[in-house]
Design a protein around this motif. Structure first.
Motif, PDB file in Angstrom:
ATOM      1  N   LEU A 275       0.816  -1.202   0.000  1.00  0.00           N
ATOM      2  CA  LEU A 275       0.000   0.000   0.000  1.00  0.00           C
ATOM      3  C   LEU A 275       0.855   1.259   0.000  1.00  0.00           C
ATOM      4  CD1 LEU A 275      -2.310  -1.469   2.741  1.00  0.00           C
ATOM      5  CD2 LEU A 275      -2.879  -1.301   0.319  1.00  0.00           C
ATOM      6  N   TYR A 276       2.000   1.173   0.642  1.00  0.00           N
ATOM      7  CA  TYR A 276       2.930   2.294   0.704  1.00  0.00           C
ATOM      8  C   TYR A 276       3.463   2.629  -0.700  1.00  0.00           C
ATOM      9  CZ  TYR A 276       7.960   3.498   1.109  1.00  0.00           C
ATOM     10  OH  TYR A 276       9.210   4.001   0.948  1.00  0.00           O
ATOM     11  N   TYR A 277       3.839   1.610  -1.432  1.00  0.00           N
ATOM     12  CA  TYR A 277       4.314   1.784  -2.808  1.00  0.00           C
ATOM     13  C   TYR A 277       3.185   2.321  -3.687  1.00  0.00           C
ATOM     14  CZ  TYR A 277       6.565   0.633  -7.271  1.00  0.00           C
ATOM     15  OH  TYR A 277       7.111   0.694  -8.529  1.00  0.00           O
ATOM     16  N   ALA A 278       1.984   1.758  -3.524  1.00  0.00           N
ATOM     17  CA  ALA A 278       0.841   2.182  -4.334  1.00  0.00           C
ATOM     18  C   ALA A 278       0.524   3.657  -4.107  1.00  0.00           C
ATOM     19  CB  ALA A 278      -0.375   1.323  -4.020  1.00  0.00           C
TER      20      ALA A 278
ATOM     21  N   ILE B 129       5.149 -12.661  11.273  1.00  0.00           N
ATOM     22  CA  ILE B 129       5.771 -12.784   9.945  1.00  0.00           C
ATOM     23  C   ILE B 129       5.369 -11.600   9.061  1.00  0.00           C
ATOM     24  CG2 ILE B 129       5.841 -14.158   7.829  1.00  0.00           C
ATOM     25  CD1 ILE B 129       5.416 -16.638   9.631  1.00  0.00           C
ATOM     26  N   ALA B 130       4.069 -11.326   8.997  1.00  0.00           N
ATOM     27  CA  ALA B 130       3.593 -10.237   8.143  1.00  0.00           C
ATOM     28  C   ALA B 130       4.154  -8.889   8.599  1.00  0.00           C
ATOM     29  CB  ALA B 130       2.070 -10.212   8.143  1.00  0.00           C
ATOM     30  N   SER B 131       4.199  -8.659   9.903  1.00  0.00           N
ATOM     31  CA  SER B 131       4.708  -7.390  10.437  1.00  0.00           C
ATOM     32  C   SER B 131       6.165  -7.178  10.062  1.00  0.00           C
ATOM     33  CB  SER B 131       4.558  -7.365  11.962  1.00  0.00           C
ATOM     34  OG  SER B 131       3.215  -7.506  12.349  1.00  0.00           O
ATOM     35  N   SER B 132       6.951  -8.237  10.147  1.00  0.00           N
ATOM     36  CA  SER B 132       8.373  -8.107   9.825  1.00  0.00           C
ATOM     37  C   SER B 132       8.579  -7.750   8.364  1.00  0.00           C
ATOM     38  CB  SER B 132       9.109  -9.407  10.176  1.00  0.00           C
ATOM     39  OG  SER B 132       8.692 -10.476   9.345  1.00  0.00           O
ATOM     40  N   ARG B 133       7.728  -8.244   7.480  1.00  0.00           N
ATOM     41  CA  ARG B 133       7.861  -7.921   6.050  1.00  0.00           C
ATOM     42  C   ARG B 133       7.500  -6.467   5.774  1.00  0.00           C
ATOM     43  NH1 ARG B 133       9.657 -12.658   7.549  1.00  0.00           N
ATOM     44  NH2 ARG B 133       9.956 -14.128   5.839  1.00  0.00           N
ATOM     45  N   VAL B 134       6.521  -5.952   6.500  1.00  0.00           N
ATOM     46  CA  VAL B 134       6.169  -4.539   6.340  1.00  0.00           C
ATOM     47  C   VAL B 134       7.328  -3.663   6.797  1.00  0.00           C
ATOM     48  CG1 VAL B 134       4.647  -2.722   7.183  1.00  0.00           C
ATOM     49  CG2 VAL B 134       3.693  -4.916   6.502  1.00  0.00           C
ATOM     50  N   VAL B 135       7.900  -3.981   7.959  1.00  0.00           N
ATOM     51  CA  VAL B 135       9.036  -3.209   8.466  1.00  0.00           C
ATOM     52  C   VAL B 135      10.213  -3.280   7.493  1.00  0.00           C
ATOM     53  CG1 VAL B 135      10.780  -3.125  10.290  1.00  0.00           C
ATOM     54  CG2 VAL B 135       8.375  -3.385  10.884  1.00  0.00           C
ATOM     55  N   PHE B 136      10.477  -4.466   6.962  1.00  0.00           N
ATOM     56  CA  PHE B 136      11.565  -4.611   5.979  1.00  0.00           C
ATOM     57  C   PHE B 136      11.332  -3.715   4.771  1.00  0.00           C
ATOM     58  CE2 PHE B 136      12.655  -6.487   1.887  1.00  0.00           C
ATOM     59  CZ  PHE B 136      14.037  -6.491   1.965  1.00  0.00           C
ATOM     60  N   ALA B 137      10.111  -3.743   4.234  1.00  0.00           N
ATOM     61  CA  ALA B 137       9.819  -2.985   3.012  1.00  0.00           C
ATOM     62  C   ALA B 137      10.005  -1.491   3.229  1.00  0.00           C
ATOM     63  CB  ALA B 137       8.396  -3.281   2.546  1.00  0.00           C
ATOM     64  N   TYR B 138       9.536  -0.977   4.363  1.00  0.00           N
ATOM     65  CA  TYR B 138       9.660   0.459   4.616  1.00  0.00           C
ATOM     66  C   TYR B 138      11.091   0.838   4.966  1.00  0.00           C
ATOM     67  CZ  TYR B 138       4.589   0.158   4.741  1.00  0.00           C
ATOM     68  OH  TYR B 138       3.280  -0.079   4.418  1.00  0.00           O
ATOM     69  N   SER B 139      11.796  -0.057   5.659  1.00  0.00           N
ATOM     70  CA  SER B 139      13.190   0.215   6.000  1.00  0.00           C
ATOM     71  C   SER B 139      14.065   0.218   4.757  1.00  0.00           C
ATOM     72  CB  SER B 139      13.700  -0.832   6.995  1.00  0.00           C
ATOM     73  OG  SER B 139      12.965  -0.791   8.200  1.00  0.00           O
TER      74      SER B 139
ATOM     75  N   GLY C 138       2.679   4.585   4.856  1.00  0.00           N
ATOM     76  CA  GLY C 138       3.670   3.669   5.398  1.00  0.00           C
ATOM     77  C   GLY C 138       3.689   3.673   6.912  1.00  0.00           C
ATOM     78  N   TRP C 139       3.650   4.838   7.509  1.00  0.00           N
ATOM     79  CA  TRP C 139       3.670   4.918   8.972  1.00  0.00           C
ATOM     80  C   TRP C 139       2.378   4.377   9.579  1.00  0.00           C
ATOM     81  CZ3 TRP C 139       6.821   6.106  13.045  1.00  0.00           C
ATOM     82  CH2 TRP C 139       8.138   6.429  12.724  1.00  0.00           C
TER      83      TRP C 139
ATOM     84  N   ASP D  96      13.475   1.528   2.112  1.00  0.00           N
ATOM     85  CA  ASP D  96      13.391   2.863   1.546  1.00  0.00           C
ATOM     86  C   ASP D  96      13.747   3.948   2.551  1.00  0.00           C
ATOM     87  OD1 ASP D  96      12.578   1.842  -0.908  1.00  0.00           O
ATOM     88  OD2 ASP D  96      10.491   1.815  -0.314  1.00  0.00           O
ATOM     89  N   GLY D  97      14.279   3.548   3.727  1.00  0.00           N
ATOM     90  CA  GLY D  97      14.746   4.517   4.709  1.00  0.00           C
ATOM     91  C   GLY D  97      13.652   5.253   5.442  1.00  0.00           C
ATOM     92  N   ALA D  98      12.442   4.687   5.525  1.00  0.00           N
ATOM     93  CA  ALA D  98      11.302   5.414   6.094  1.00  0.00           C
ATOM     94  C   ALA D  98      11.189   5.280   7.604  1.00  0.00           C
ATOM     95  CB  ALA D  98      10.007   4.934   5.445  1.00  0.00           C
ATOM     96  N   ILE D  99      11.953   4.402   8.231  1.00  0.00           N
ATOM     97  CA  ILE D  99      11.840   4.145   9.663  1.00  0.00           C
ATOM     98  C   ILE D  99      13.197   4.379  10.308  1.00  0.00           C
ATOM     99  CG2 ILE D  99      11.297   2.395  11.419  1.00  0.00           C
ATOM    100  CD1 ILE D  99       9.574   0.998   9.342  1.00  0.00           C
ATOM    101  N   PRO D 100      13.248   5.040  11.476  1.00  0.00           N
ATOM    102  CA  PRO D 100      14.532   5.197  12.159  1.00  0.00           C
ATOM    103  C   PRO D 100      15.223   3.843  12.353  1.00  0.00           C
ATOM    104  CG  PRO D 100      12.863   6.564  13.211  1.00  0.00           C
ATOM    105  CD  PRO D 100      12.149   5.716  12.194  1.00  0.00           C
TER     106      PRO D 100
END
Length: 571
Positions: free
Chosen positions: A138-141, A382-392, A159-160, A394-398
């Protein structure tokens, strides 16, 4: 002079692949130094390298990828999604809301109304997944579909919000699971009096166990979640049979009459009955919030632009029908709503099972529900970790450089797994404040997820125009009407999820709904972070695949097809 041994370049032309790509805004094309298979080609067209393990049993194969383990099939992707959905355990976790706010009739009609409306979000998301099958989802979209110049801001907010919804998931699911375990101990030993620190220690233990499982390779995770799906379905079937049978066989139990189940809406709040009915939607919304998981697993799934939408639709549809069956059984068998909502065990499903089946059979049924709930927490992790990976990525999370690492042995984002579990452990400290404070994580997850789910649908509806390129699975002429219903649904549920059950003199620090404070505070931090810093460097999805735009580079690179558009030279 020796001949040039450099590998032949191949251009991936996103225009021929039925994807909506970030390259549409830049005029660039992805380039590979090998012939990619179909899934890698689609992912490259979206701007990303293939980093997760994915099967290579069709198309062309890079020699270096032959040792990769099997990916998620569509059924395994569905298994993770259905495990996150976890119908019976999820209903059990939030049963106090729909029964407490509007009684049996409100629960039944609430499920019908809310679940039907949610299907608009399900189908709209499936269409997005087919067009943009990437872990960023959804973040990419949002970045691609936003008006020109607003892509980074839109993707940042979505994303946040999605990150917040997923990061609260392991906390809310495992808090409910820990409460269930202590409730089972209390049923079996009436002298036991659970303390809050008991609850927190069990909660931490569950997080650690799920982290150890979630850090394994994709193939193992697929097997775990198939077992979880089978367990959830088995427990659901047992519940649907056992509770009615037990209700018939117990003296003076029997079924509730049709008027109680279908007509008599009981207002358990201090607000008007109609609004109390809408507030009871929380049970449906929180339960029906795991169907986006195949979107985030699409980089680990073969034939993702078909398999992902298929898994999303299957999860949403099964969730609607099977969930209604659960609610109907509860509505017909529950005898004392007050005892279930505010019973001695502090867990509504425990009180319901004992009330309908008796102590020992009720404990057995409740224990099966605990097993099913564990697999919900596993899928959510599992799903949460993939979301964090995807946003990280792109540098979106500290701390993104840590959370975006893929483990060299398992080829999965192990750091992201422990990051989301650490967030869950910190959020779990809210249980020491009050039950209402920790209960807010359920509403936060629901609001955060549905804002993230619906925002790209709204952008597609109002701003995207011909920028959206439908994938192989699409809604055709129904795309806009479905998106409009989804947006209208969001406008109804967001305020409802923020209301406390009481008002006036009954409203205090222990009865207040803290959803606005926690969700709003986190999103305010995200907006300030963007205004003060991120707007200077955050540009949305970060392309990490080799790409080009210059005419001379295009001319010398070659193409994977004969109809690659030549890109004008950048000035």
């Amino acid at each position: 002079m020796a001949p040039d041994q450099s590998p032949q370049k191949h251009i991936i032309d996103e225009a021929t692949l039925h994807v909506t790509s970030i390259f549409q805004k830049t005029g660039e094309h992805a380039v590979t130094d090998h012939t990619a298979d179909a899934d890698e080609e689609v992912l490259g067209a979206l701007g990303y390298k293939q980093e997760f393990k994915r099967s290579v049993d069709r198309g062309f194969v890079r020699p270096s990828t032959t040792d990769r383990a099997s990916d998620f099939t569509w059924i395994e992707s569905f298994a993770v999604s259905f495990s996150v959905l976890g119908l019976l355990p999820s209903v059990a976790s939030t049963l106090g809301y729909n029964l407490g706010y509007s009684g049996q009739a409100g629960s039944v009609w609430g499920w019908i109304v809310a679940a039907v409306m949610i299907q608009s979000v399900v189908f709209g998301m499936a269409e997005l997944c087919s067009s943009m099958p990437t872990a960023g989802g959804l973040y990419y979209a949002s970045a691609v579909l936003a008006p020109d110049g607003w892509g980074p801001f839109a993707s940042w907010c979505v994303g946040w919000s999605n990150f917040l919804g997923f990061s609260t998931g392991p906390c809310s699911v495992n808090y409910a699971l820990a409460a269930m375990i202590l409730a089972a101990a209390e049923i079996s030993n009436p002298d036991y009096v659970p303390q809050t620190w008991h609850l927190y220690l069990v909660f931490l233990f569950l997080l650690v166990i799920q982290g150890l499982l979630a850090m394994n390779a994709t193939k193992i995770l697929g097997y775990i979640n198939i077992v979880g799906t089978i367990a959830n379905l088995a427990v659901l079937v047992i519940f649907l049979i056992w509770l009615p049978a037990g209700s018939i066989n117990r003296p003076r139990s029997r079924f509730n009459d049709n008027h109680t189940v279908w007509v008599d809406i009981q207002n358990g709040t201090e607000w008007p009955t109609g609004w109390a009915f809408i507030m009871g939607f929380l049970t449906v919304i929180w339960t029906m919030s795991g169907y986006d998981t195949p979107f985030h697993l699409s980089e680990e799934c073969s034939n993702a632009n078909i398999a992902g939408p298929r898994a999303i639709i299957m999860t949403g549809q099964l969730g609607m029908y099977l969930g209604f069956a659960i609610i109907l059984v509860i509505a017909y068998t529950v005898r004392d709503v007050t005892d279930v909502v505010a019973g001695a065990y502090g867990q509504p499903m425990a009180s319901l099972c004992v009330q309908v089946l008796g102590k020992n059979p009720g404990l057995a049924m409740f224990a099966l529900n605990i097993v099913a709930q564990f697999f919900v927490g596993q899928g959510c992790t599992i799903a949460s970790s993939r979301v964090v990976f995807a946003y990280s990525r792109d540098g979106a999370i500290p701390g993104s450089r840590w959370w975006s690492k893929v483990n060299a042995r398992t080829r999965t984002p192990v750091n992201s797994v422990w990051f989301v579990l650490a967030i869950g452990a910190l959020l779990g400290l809210l249980m020491f404040a009050s039950p209402v404070a920790i209960g807010a994580v359920f509403s936060i997850g629901a609001i955060a997820q549905y804002i993230a789910f619906t925002t790209p649908l709204a952008l597609k509806l109002f701003f995207a125009g011909d920028k959206f390129k439908p994938g192989p699975w699409n809604l055709g002429r129904w795309s806009s009407p479905v998106g409009a219903v989804a947006v209208a649904w969001l406008l109804v549920i967001v305020p409802a999820l923020c209301f406390p059950a009481v008002k006036g003199k009954d409203l205090n620090d222990l009865t207040m709904n803290y959803t606005c404070l926690i969700y709003g505070g986190t999103m305010l931090f995200a907006l300030l972070y963007y205004a003060l810093s991120a707007r200077k460097w955050f540009k949305g999805p970060r392309v990490n695949v080799e790409h080009l735009i210059y005419t001379d580079a295009v001319e010398s690179a070659g193409s994977v097809s004969d109809n690659v558009d030549r890109v004008p030279e950048k000035v």
